[in-house]
Design a protein around this motif. Structure first.
Motif, PDB file in Angstrom:
ATOM      1  N   UNK A 176      -1.156   1.464   0.602  1.00 40.28           N
ATOM      2  CA  UNK A 176      -1.545   0.203   0.774  1.00 40.28           C
ATOM      3  C   UNK A 176       0.091  -0.764   1.588  1.00 40.28           C
ATOM      4  N   UNK A 177       0.657  -1.358   2.478  1.00 39.78           N
ATOM      5  CA  UNK A 177       0.965  -1.117   3.446  1.00 39.78           C
ATOM      6  C   UNK A 177       1.554  -2.980   3.903  1.00 39.78           C
ATOM      7  N   UNK A 178       2.347  -4.134   2.458  1.00 36.18           N
ATOM      8  CA  UNK A 178       2.050  -4.811   2.681  1.00 36.18           C
ATOM      9  C   UNK A 178       3.656  -6.180   3.352  1.00 36.18           C
ATOM     10  N   UNK A 179       3.659  -6.846   4.248  1.00 41.36           N
ATOM     11  CA  UNK A 179       4.022  -7.672   4.971  1.00 41.36           C
ATOM     12  C   UNK A 179       3.841  -9.196   4.623  1.00 41.36           C
ATOM     13  N   UNK A 180       4.645 -10.343   4.342  1.00 42.18           N
ATOM     14  CA  UNK A 180       4.609 -11.781   4.002  1.00 42.18           C
ATOM     15  C   UNK A 180       5.952 -12.121   3.617  1.00 42.18           C
ATOM     16  N   UNK A 181       5.931 -13.274   4.713  1.00 39.71           N
ATOM     17  CA  UNK A 181       7.234 -14.544   4.240  1.00 39.71           C
ATOM     18  C   UNK A 181       7.091 -15.306   3.072  1.00 39.71           C
ATOM     19  N   UNK A 182       5.909 -15.433   2.584  1.00 42.97           N
ATOM     20  CA  UNK A 182       5.173 -15.920   1.237  1.00 42.97           C
ATOM     21  C   UNK A 182       4.619 -15.645   0.213  1.00 42.97           C
ATOM     22  N   UNK A 201       5.390  -7.326  -7.021  1.00 39.80           N
ATOM     23  CA  UNK A 201       6.055  -7.616  -5.897  1.00 39.80           C
ATOM     24  C   UNK A 201       3.985  -7.561  -5.196  1.00 39.80           C
ATOM     25  N   UNK A 202       4.635  -8.233  -3.856  1.00 33.54           N
ATOM     26  CA  UNK A 202       3.288  -8.641  -3.131  1.00 33.54           C
ATOM     27  C   UNK A 202       2.594  -7.601  -3.138  1.00 33.54           C
ATOM     28  N   UNK A 203       2.813  -6.797  -3.107  1.00 35.68           N
ATOM     29  CA  UNK A 203       1.468  -5.441  -2.475  1.00 35.68           C
ATOM     30  C   UNK A 203       1.241  -4.843  -3.427  1.00 35.68           C
ATOM     31  N   UNK A 261       5.710  -2.482  -0.610  1.00 33.81           N
ATOM     32  CA  UNK A 261       5.991  -4.796  -0.358  1.00 33.81           C
ATOM     33  C   UNK A 261       7.007  -5.003   1.169  1.00 33.81           C
ATOM     34  N   UNK A 262       7.099  -5.781   1.662  1.00 37.87           N
ATOM     35  CA  UNK A 262       8.586  -6.091   2.158  1.00 37.87           C
ATOM     36  C   UNK A 262       8.451  -7.614   2.393  1.00 37.87           C
ATOM     37  N   UNK A 297       3.547  -2.000   9.449  1.00 34.99           N
ATOM     38  CA  UNK A 297       2.720  -1.587  10.048  1.00 34.99           C
ATOM     39  C   UNK A 297       3.971   0.423   9.900  1.00 34.99           C
ATOM     40  N   UNK A 298       4.808   0.268  10.493  1.00 30.52           N
ATOM     41  CA  UNK A 298       5.765   1.223  10.658  1.00 30.52           C
ATOM     42  C   UNK A 298       5.762   2.249   8.771  1.00 30.52           C
ATOM     43  N   UNK A 299       5.592   1.918   9.202  1.00 32.72           N
ATOM     44  CA  UNK A 299       5.905   2.810   7.415  1.00 32.72           C
ATOM     45  C   UNK A 299       4.062   3.259   6.634  1.00 32.72           C
ATOM     46  N   UNK A 300       2.971   2.191   7.013  1.00 29.84           N
ATOM     47  CA  UNK A 300       2.085   2.950   7.402  1.00 29.84           C
ATOM     48  C   UNK A 300       1.801   4.206   8.157  1.00 29.84           C
TER      49      UNK A 300
END
Length: 379
Positions: free
Chosen positions: A87-93, A100-102, A118-119, A130-133
């Motif tokens: 599971x690779x997650x991105x968020x600004x909020x 972590x968000x992830x 988690x990014x 996406x690139x990490x996944x």
């Protein structure tokens, strides 16, 4: 070399769409007065509606992690959910600083242990995730991965977040007004989630092979432009929230999201096209070979500015091939690029071999992502 395919996409938007005339019913009015710039900003950004994970009493209806979970569960069957490896997650909020968000998305979504990433940042967290996944599968570390993005930005836009600053200004100013770089973002941003499922083998039907992913940062010689949890000092340097007293954090709206519009206008589009040229030169790709172009843009004002700069440099990416859903879902930060990709896949008759270009800018300190996908139909 092994291939990696996006085999499924999904997006999720909470509650009902919110029209332009309803925004301050949800976010509130600063100082009890309608914003002086709302109509100007909406005319420039071209957004007609957006989504809030709120009700009109300013109660939050979904967390960011819950939005992510809903989009993932919409995308995958129960059997597929049980077999996810990464599971690779991105968020600004994110909903909190820690965990972590992830971690929170994992807990909301899955019933088994898996590897998480988690990014944090702004819009480019989508491409980082996406690139990490992608690299996890490409390296043989895993056979599949979920790339998830979600944003819950609306509570940061509440009028009450600015009341202490407004009241402090009212003591010394006859007509207090919140600075443009804070107020205008209240009429740009939206809540939601979107995700992709990546595998080392294609499914039946439409798949998107990831040809390459490029990210580039210009923070080595460019200043901070978009920020939250800090403020700029007189020299233009970002000073984080830890340096402010509790009172200063309130009277300066330290927790609001801000953007330096002067820097945005000066650098954002120029560097965006620099990054596109860099990726094209590195991968020797002919712009004419691309069938669909999805640019994530915060405003239709910059949509047209990007087109003008691309034309000025004679790059063959004419606007007739562009696709966006900005005007109907709003600017959803990290979510935007995958929400647009999901809508493209659902609404366009994609054919085998067609190429899709994803373009993502991040004005935090000017970083960019460029992704090339190829449609692979598997009968």
């Amino acid at each position: 070399m092994a291939n990696v395919f996006i085999t499924k996409t999904s997006s999720y938007f909470p509650n009902e769409p919110v029209g332009n005339d309803e925004m301050e019913d949800f976010l509130g009015m600063i100082g009890g007065k309608p914003s002086r710039i709302r109509s100007i900003i909406l005319r420039q950004n071209g957004i007609k509606c957006r989504y809030y994970a709120l009700d009109k009493n300013q109660h939050i209806t979904h967390t960011s992690a819950q939005l992510a979970a809903l989009s993932i569960k919409k995308m995958l069957t129960p059997d597929e959910l049980g077999k996810v490896q990464v599971l690779s997650c991105g968020t600004a909020s994110p909903d909190q600083f820690l965990p972590s968000h992830a971690s929170m998305v994992h807990g909301e979504t899955f019933d088994h242990p898996l590897e998480i990433f988690s990014f944090s940042g702004v819009c480019l967290t989508s491409i980082n995730a996406l690139k990490t996944a992608y690299m996890s599968i490409l390296s043989g570390n895993s056979q599949n991965a979920v790339c998830s993005t979600s944003e819950l930005i609306s509570p940061i836009l509440f009028s009450r977040q600015f009341e202490e600053e407004y009241n402090a200004k009212a003591l010394i100013e006859k007509n207090p007004i919140i600075a443009f770089e804070k107020d205008f973002l209240r009429f740009m941003l939206s809540d939601g989630a979107a995700c992709c499922f990546l595998k080392n083998t294609p499914n039946n039907g439409v798949n998107l092979r990831i040809d390459w992913i490029e990210t580039i940062s210009y923070a080595d010689n460019k200043p901070t432009c978009m920020y939250m949890g800090g403020d700029l000092n007189e020299q233009g340097d970002l000073v984080g929230w830890k340096h402010y007293s509790e009172e200063e954090r309130l009277t300066n709206s330290i927790w609001s999201v801000k953007q330096n519009v002067k820097l945005l206008n000066e650098y954002a589009i120029k560097l965006f096209v620099d990054a596109i040229e860099y990726a094209f030169n590195k991968h020797r790709i002919a712009p004419q070979s691309i069938n669909y172009i999805i640019p994530h843009i915060s405003s239709m004002f910059f949509y047209h500015k990007l087109d003008e700069e691309i034309q000025r440099r004679n790059i063959q990416l004419d606007e007739s091939r562009w696709f966006t859903n900005l005007t109907t879902v709003g600017n959803v930060g990290s979510v935007s690029i995958f929400a647009a990709l999901d809508e493209l896949v659902r609404t366009k008759p994609l054919t085998d071999g067609e190429k899709i270009l994803l373009l993502v800018p991040e004005s935090g300190r000017f970083s960019y992502g460029v992704v090339l996908l190829t449609v692979k139909k598997n009968e």
